[in-house]
Structures are given as structure tokens and as C-alpha cells.
Scaffold this active site. Structure first.
Site, PDB file in Angstrom:
ATOM      1  N   ARG A  56       0.812  -1.220   0.000  1.00  0.00           N
ATOM      2  CA  ARG A  56       0.000   0.000   0.000  1.00  0.00           C
ATOM      3  C   ARG A  56       0.850   1.278   0.000  1.00  0.00           C
ATOM      4  O   ARG A  56       0.408   2.311  -0.496  1.00  0.00           O
ATOM      5  CB  ARG A  56      -0.900   0.009   1.245  1.00  0.00           C
ATOM      6  CG  ARG A  56      -1.919  -1.123   1.272  1.00  0.00           C
ATOM      7  CD  ARG A  56      -3.328  -0.600   1.116  1.00  0.00           C
ATOM      8  NE  ARG A  56      -4.303  -1.666   1.221  1.00  0.00           N
ATOM      9  CZ  ARG A  56      -5.236  -1.739   2.156  1.00  0.00           C
ATOM     10  NH1 ARG A  56      -5.307  -0.809   3.089  1.00  0.00           N
ATOM     11  NH2 ARG A  56      -6.104  -2.722   2.166  1.00  0.00           N
ATOM     12  N   ASP A  68     -15.932  10.510   6.930  1.00  0.00           N
ATOM     13  CA  ASP A  68     -14.868   9.503   6.836  1.00  0.00           C
ATOM     14  C   ASP A  68     -13.546  10.223   7.048  1.00  0.00           C
ATOM     15  O   ASP A  68     -13.445  11.437   6.881  1.00  0.00           O
ATOM     16  CB  ASP A  68     -14.885   8.805   5.469  1.00  0.00           C
ATOM     17  CG  ASP A  68     -14.118   7.485   5.485  1.00  0.00           C
ATOM     18  OD1 ASP A  68     -14.761   6.419   5.574  1.00  0.00           O
ATOM     19  OD2 ASP A  68     -12.876   7.516   5.434  1.00  0.00           O
TER      20      ASP A  68
HETATM   21  C1  LIG Z   1     -14.517  -0.835   5.446  1.00  0.00           C
HETATM   22  S1  LIG Z   1     -15.002   0.834   5.348  1.00  0.00           S
HETATM   23  C2  LIG Z   1     -16.641   0.770   5.987  1.00  0.00           C
HETATM   24  C3  LIG Z   1     -17.634   1.487   5.110  1.00  0.00           C
HETATM   25  C4  LIG Z   1     -19.100   1.328   5.516  1.00  0.00           C
HETATM   26  N1  LIG Z   1     -19.355   1.840   6.828  1.00  0.00           N
HETATM   27  C5  LIG Z   1     -19.528  -0.116   5.400  1.00  0.00           C
HETATM   28  O1  LIG Z   1     -19.819  -0.752   6.402  1.00  0.00           O
HETATM   29  O2  LIG Z   1     -19.591  -0.643   4.282  1.00  0.00           O
HETATM   30  C6  LIG Z   1     -14.053   1.570   6.664  1.00  0.00           C
HETATM   31  C7  LIG Z   1     -13.895   3.090   6.535  1.00  0.00           C
HETATM   32  O3  LIG Z   1     -13.441   3.613   7.786  1.00  0.00           O
HETATM   33  C8  LIG Z   1     -12.629   4.724   7.538  1.00  0.00           C
HETATM   34  N2  LIG Z   1     -11.811   4.986   8.725  1.00  0.00           N
HETATM   35  C9  LIG Z   1     -10.737   4.283   9.180  1.00  0.00           C
HETATM   36  N3  LIG Z   1     -10.252   4.847  10.297  1.00  0.00           N
HETATM   37  C10 LIG Z   1     -11.033   5.934  10.557  1.00  0.00           C
HETATM   38  C11 LIG Z   1     -11.035   6.924  11.567  1.00  0.00           C
HETATM   39  N4  LIG Z   1     -10.118   6.922  12.540  1.00  0.00           N
HETATM   40  N5  LIG Z   1     -12.001   7.874  11.525  1.00  0.00           N
HETATM   41  C12 LIG Z   1     -12.920   7.881  10.537  1.00  0.00           C
HETATM   42  N6  LIG Z   1     -12.967   6.978   9.557  1.00  0.00           N
HETATM   43  C13 LIG Z   1     -12.032   6.019   9.559  1.00  0.00           C
HETATM   44  C14 LIG Z   1     -11.830   4.316   6.316  1.00  0.00           C
HETATM   45  O4  LIG Z   1     -11.348   5.452   5.621  1.00  0.00           O
HETATM   46  C15 LIG Z   1     -12.866   3.518   5.509  1.00  0.00           C
HETATM   47  O5  LIG Z   1     -13.467   4.325   4.527  1.00  0.00           O
END
Ligand SMILES: C[S@@+](CC[C@H](N)C(=O)[O-])C[C@H]1O[C@@H](n2cnc3c(N)ncnc32)[C@H](O)[C@@H]1O
Lengths: 121, 296
Positions: B32, B141
Site C-alpha cells: 500500500r 470519513d
Molecule cells: C470498510 S469501510 C466501511 C464502510 C461502511 N461503513 C460499510 O460498512 O460498508 C471503513 C472506513 O473507515 C474509515 N476509517 C478508518 N479509520 C477511521 C477513523 N479513525 N475515523 C474515521 N474513519 C475512519 C476508512 O477510511 C474507511 O473508509
């Protein structure tokens, strides 16, 4: 075990679909075109039909319309699976009584999601 | 990359996004972050770490953090939470807010937008039950890249076939070449903002429904507890929290309790946890370089 009729003039697609659907615990019947498919349905109405659009003899659309007029023909969940990937075709299919619609190319996840969507799994 | 470099990156990611990486995730970090290094004209990961350690590397640290997030999402992911939302949660809230108060919904890790747009479509489908003007959907996000994609609302043929019923595709999307774009009326229902869950979020106000799905799973226990405790402060007393299929509050914190008949949905317990601000990581200044464009 639920039965799924796979209707496609391509033996490759039928094979791929069979592999995916057997993985989802379906018993598979195959047909190469709408006419064969209709014959199969007259013998035994399947629970699900995965249906191509463009096929020789009778295409998927005409098959679906004929199917829905058969006794018990409203029962199978019909999922189109076709390269006709535009809104006009999708709308026609839904109007003719399709339950879901897969735009080719497809994979296992899509088939699973669509079959789940119509309550087959 | 030396073990030292790897530990440095792990610590940085944990501090900035909460992401915990086990000791053997070298390959993931390399695959990555090499592109990030290349983009910054750096030879490899050792050079990237060197650069991160030097002053003024904030923008690079943000890029590194975003590159390490997992952004996968689907429309109506797992189906059941959205059934609960439509069949139980919204009817209860509409009854409880009969005075016409606004109903506020927050998607706390919205990734590329499928989750908030699914909720928006579900609301539209409820038709006369509620005017969509009475509902506000805020979607946030950490990553500016995913927010840009969410805002555009353009999805591939694969993305629109995983979980989105065909009727909704026909009703709410238009075809743009090989892609599908969500209708302006749905897009207008969602406000996208950049927000790190490790930082303060009380300024967003109180919400009736919080979808915080498939993000806690990347955090360690302490961080999960911290975020959940602070979420409890922004969920209305009769509000709801939806977590991912592999996530729970049980065994972590008493501030939410499972609703037995609604799997994956939690309601605030009437307890307060003192001093939750101690859980906020101090990232002062880090986010001031926030994305332009994600906010509107
Ligand atoms: C796997 S996706 C989940 C998307 C959606 N909620 C779902 O369930 O399909 C995880 C997301 O969490 C975000 N993320 C990770 N760490 C975070 C943080 N500390 N604060 C906010 N968002 C975060 C990532 O950028 C990513 O877009």
C-alpha cells in the site's frame, strides 16, 4: 434442495453458472434457448431461473412472457443474466416479470447477492 | 524496511487513524505504501519513513494514513441493518418525533458513500411516511479520497450489483458510459464531511441514528471503547447505533446495550461514563489541511 434452470446458449456461461449455483446448493437444469427452457418448465417448474437475453429460437424476453402465462409460471424467481446492460432493457425485463437482473460480466458475489435479494438464499 | 521503520509506521498509523497492524503485516504495508513513496519521488519505504520523521511532512503522513485504510463498501451491506432501519427504527422515530422535529442520521465511516446513499434511498422508498426534508444525513470519513468518490456518486457496474436491488438501480441511477451515477435528489440528501473518529465529534450535534459499521474492527480494544463512549454522548436517549456484523459493545462498555430483537443494533444505556474527553487523541493541527471539496 432448490432447483435452478440455467438458460444460456453459451455452454461456457452455463458451466460457470452451474459451478457458482451448485456452490449455493442448487440443483441445476440446463437449457440452450427459450424453447428448451419452456419445455423444461412444463415438465418441472424450477424454483429459480437464470436467464440470458439473446438466444436463438426463443429469446429470454419472449420466454419470460410465455413462462408467466403457464400454470404455476408465476412461481419461479427469474434473474436475467445478460450483456444487455442498459436501463431500457432492464425496465422491459422487469415489466415482463423478471425479479432481478444481472449485467454480465458477473461473478459469484453478484449471483449470491442477487439470489439473496429475491429470497432464494 | 527495517523492523524499526515498520514499528515507526505502525505507531504513526495507530495514532492517526486507530489502525492496529500486527507484527506480520509487512507485505500489506509495503504494497500500500510503495505507491505513496513513488508518488513522492522517494526510492522506497526507508526513505518514506525518513521523510515522515522530518518536519513539515504532515501532508505525506495524511497520504500514508489514507493509503492504509480499507475502504470496501456495498449498497445495503448485510441487508438486515437496513431492514431494521426501514421497518422498526424509522417508524419508531417518526412516532417519537411527531412534533415535526428533524430526524438526524450519521454514517460515521461512510467510505465511498454506499451506506448513506442506501439510507437515503430507503427513506425515499418510505414515500409518504416521512418527508425527506425532515431528515438529515451526515456522512463522514477519515479519507478525503473516498469522500471525493462518495460526493461524485459514480459507481462501477460491479459496485451497483452488490446489494442494490435492481428496482432501485433503475429508479435512482443514470448510466454514464460504463458507470452508474446516483440521482441528484438522493445525493442532495447526504452531507459529506471529513472527520477522524479519534478526534472530537461532539460539534456534529445529537443524532437519532448512528451507523458506525465496519470501522471499529480495525481498532484496538482501548480505541474501540473510547470511540463507543464518545458515540454514546451524541446518540439521543431514544436513538440507535448500528455496528458491523463482526462488531459489538458487549464486553467493551456499558454505555450501549444490544436490542435483542434487532440484531446488530444498540441503544444508549442510561449510564454516563466520566471523562470521555481523555479518549480523544490530540491531533491538533493535523486536520487543518483537510480536504477542500469534501465539504460543501
Ligand atoms: C470498510 S469501510 C466501511 C464502510 C461502511 N461503513 C460499510 O460498512 O460498508 C471503513 C472506513 O473507515 C474509515 N476509517 C478508518 N479509520 C477511521 C477513523 N479513525 N475515523 C474515521 N474513519 C475512519 C476508512 O477510511 C474507511 O473508509
Amino acid at each position: 434442495m432448490k432447483t435452478c434452470l440455467v438458460v444460456d446458449d453459451s455452454s461456457v456461461i452455463r458451466k460457470v453458472a452451474r459451478r457458482i449455483l451448485e456452490g449455493l446448493e442448487f440443483q441445476i437444469i440446463e437449457a440452450e434457448d427459450g424453447e428448451q427452457a419452456l419445455g423444461a418448465c412444463e415438465k418441472l417448474m424450477p424454483d429459480a431461473i437464470l436467464l440470458d437475453w439473446n438466444m436463438p429460437k426463443m429469446d429470454g424476453y419472449d420466454f419470460l412472457r410465455a413462462l408467466r402465462r403457464l400454470p404455476g409460471g408465476d412461481r419461479p424467481k427469474v434473474v436475467f443474466c445478460t450483456t444487455e446492460n442498459d436501463v431500457a432493457h432492464i425496465a422491459r425485463a422487469l415489466h415482463a416479470g423478471a425479479n432481478e437482473y444481472i449485467m454480465k460480466p458477473f461473478d459469484k458475489e453478484i449471483v449470491e447477492a442477487k439470489f439473496q435479494e429475491v429470497g432464494l438464499i | 524496511m527495517t523492523p524499526h521503520d515498520y514499528d515507526y509506521l505502525r505507531a504513526l498509523l495507530r495514532k492517526r487513524s486507530g489502525l492496529v497492524l500486527s507484527a506480520e503485516k509487512h507485505y500489506l504495508v509495503e504494497s500500500r505504501l510503495l505507491p505513496v513513496a513513488r508518488k513522492a519521488s522517494l526510492a522506497g519505504l526507508p526513505e518514506l519513513v525518513q521523510k515522515l520523521k522530518s518536519p513539515g511532512s504532515d501532508a505525506l503522513a495524511i497520504e500514508v494514513t489514507e493509503a492504509m485504510t480499507t475502504n470496501e463498501s456495498f449498497f445495503f451491506r448485510d441487508k438486515i441493518p437496513f431492514d431494521h432501519f426501514r421497518n422498526t427504527i424509522m417508524p419508531a422515530l417518526i412516532a417519537a418525533r411527531a412534533d415535526g422535529r428533524r430526524i438526524r442520521i450519521w454514517c460515521a465511516a461512510c467510505a465511498t458513500g454506499q451506506e448513506p446513499y442506501s439510507l437515503a434511498m430507503a427513506l425515499k422508498e418510505m414515500g409518504g411516511a416521512i418527508s425527506t426534508r425532515r431528515v438529515e444525513i451526515v456522512a463522514t470519513d477519515l479519507s478525503s479520497d473516498v469522500l471525493e468518490k462518495a460526493l461524485a456518486g459514480i459507481y462501477s457496474q460491479f459496485e451497483v450489483q452488490r446489494g442494490l436491488p435492481i428496482q432501485l438501480l433503475v429508479r435512482y441511477f443514470t448510466q454514464v458510459g460504463e458507470m452508474w451515477q446516483i440521482a441528484p435528489e438522493i445525493r442532495a440528501m447526504v452531507k459529506f464531511r471529513q472527520l477522524n473518529l479519534l478526534e472530537k465529534f461532539s460539534h456534529l450535534g445529537i443524532f437519532d441514528v448512528v451507523f458506525c459499521r465496519n470501522v471499529l474492527i480495525y481498532f484496538d480494544q482501548e480505541t474501540k471503547i473510547g470511540v463507543l463512549n464518545r458515540l454514546a454522548e451524541v446518540v439521543a436517549a431514544d436513538g440507535y447505533l448500528s455496528l458491523g456484523a463482526a462488531e459489538t459493545v458487549v464486553g467493551l462498555t456499558p454505555v450501549f446495550k444490544p436490542i435483542p430483537e434487532l440484531r446488530g443494533i444498540f441503544s444508549p444505556a442510561q449510564t454516563t461514563v466520566p471523562n470521555t474527553s481523555a479518549n480523544v487523541v490530540d491531533l491538533a493541527g493535523v486536520r487543518t489541511a483537510a480536504v477542500a471539496g469534501a465539504n460543501r
